[in-house]
Design an enzyme around this catalytic site. Structure first.
Site, short mmCIF file in Angstrom:
data_model
loop_
_atom_site.label_atom_id
_atom_site.label_comp_id
_atom_site.label_asym_id
_atom_site.label_seq_id
_atom_site.Cartn_x
_atom_site.Cartn_y
_atom_site.Cartn_z
N HIS A 89 0.85 -1.31 -0.11
CA HIS A 89 0.19 -0.01 -0.03
C HIS A 89 0.68 1.20 -0.08
CE1 HIS A 89 -3.44 2.63 1.35
NE2 HIS A 89 -2.29 3.36 1.85
N GLU A 90 1.95 1.46 0.57
CA GLU A 90 2.70 2.54 1.02
C GLU A 90 3.54 2.57 -0.31
OE1 GLU A 90 2.45 4.75 3.47
OE2 GLU A 90 1.10 3.48 4.40
N HIS A 125 1.51 4.63 -2.82
CA HIS A 125 1.69 6.09 -2.81
C HIS A 125 2.79 6.78 -3.25
CE1 HIS A 125 -1.83 6.62 -0.25
NE2 HIS A 125 -1.56 6.07 0.68
N GLU A 128 -6.33 6.92 -1.26
CA GLU A 128 -6.22 5.68 -0.29
C GLU A 128 -6.49 4.28 -1.08
OE1 GLU A 128 -4.36 5.34 2.30
OE2 GLU A 128 -4.06 7.45 2.28
#
Ligand SMILES: [Zn+2]
Length: 179
Positions: A57-58, A61, A116
């Site tokens: 997930h990070e 970003h 997100e």
């Protein structure tokens, strides 16, 4: 952490560095320069596959450049950045105040809900690509959801961020529904 992240330092054409932030906070963040930091409090409650899901997930970003260049500039100039640069190991110990306004916070995010969601999807694709457990993101969000209401202050943080229960449901639906 090193064991989990070693093979991902050049993930998807990016140059990443992974560090553990020695804080009891349940958190993780990413900055535009490819620094991904996982807080010890999060590591304590997640298994390896769930941690990989959060890491994916990070990375999302970073890949989608959600972190603004202006923030990067501020970050590079900060004392926190120097402290990270000075530490050679995988663990960097920084004061909360040095990191407080910087990077993404897993709960109290400065990113939009759509960003997100985009990163959740990236995280899921990351898990599939590496043949990790695609159900781990869902269970990671379930664990985060279970924290809600149990710890003072966390409710307030959750209110400004997509509900982890909804994020878990979304991951469930994208990985074949209920077991
Ligand atoms: Zn995020």
């Amino acid at each position: 952490m090193e064991r989990l992240t070693r093979k991902h330092v050049n993930e998807d054409g990016l140059q990443l560095n992974f560090k553990v932030y020695l804080s009891k906070d349940v958190n993780a963040n990413a900055t535009a320069d490819g620094s991904i930091r996982v807080y010890a409090g999060l590591m304590d409650m997640m298994n390896d596959q769930e941690l990989l899901g959060v890491i994916g997930h990070e990375i999302g970003h970073v890949k989608h450049a959600h972190t603004m260049s202006a923030m990067r500039t501020a970050y590079m100039a900060s004392a926190g950045r120097k402290a990270v640069a000075a530490s050679s190991g995988t663990a960097a110990k920084l004061a909360d105040s040095e990191l407080g306004a910087l990077g993404e916070k897993l709960f109290n995010s400065q990113f939009s809900q759509s960003q997100e969601t985009e990163s959740d999807d990236y995280g899921l694709a990351f898990m599939q690509k590496h043949k990790y457990n695609v159900k781990a993101l869902e269970s990671a969000f379930r664990k985060l959801a279970s924290l809600s209401g149990k710890q003072g202050g966390l409710d307030q943080m959750l209110s400004s961020h997509p509900d982890p229960g909804s994020r878990a449901d979304r991951m469930r639906d994208k990985t074949g529904g209920k077991k």
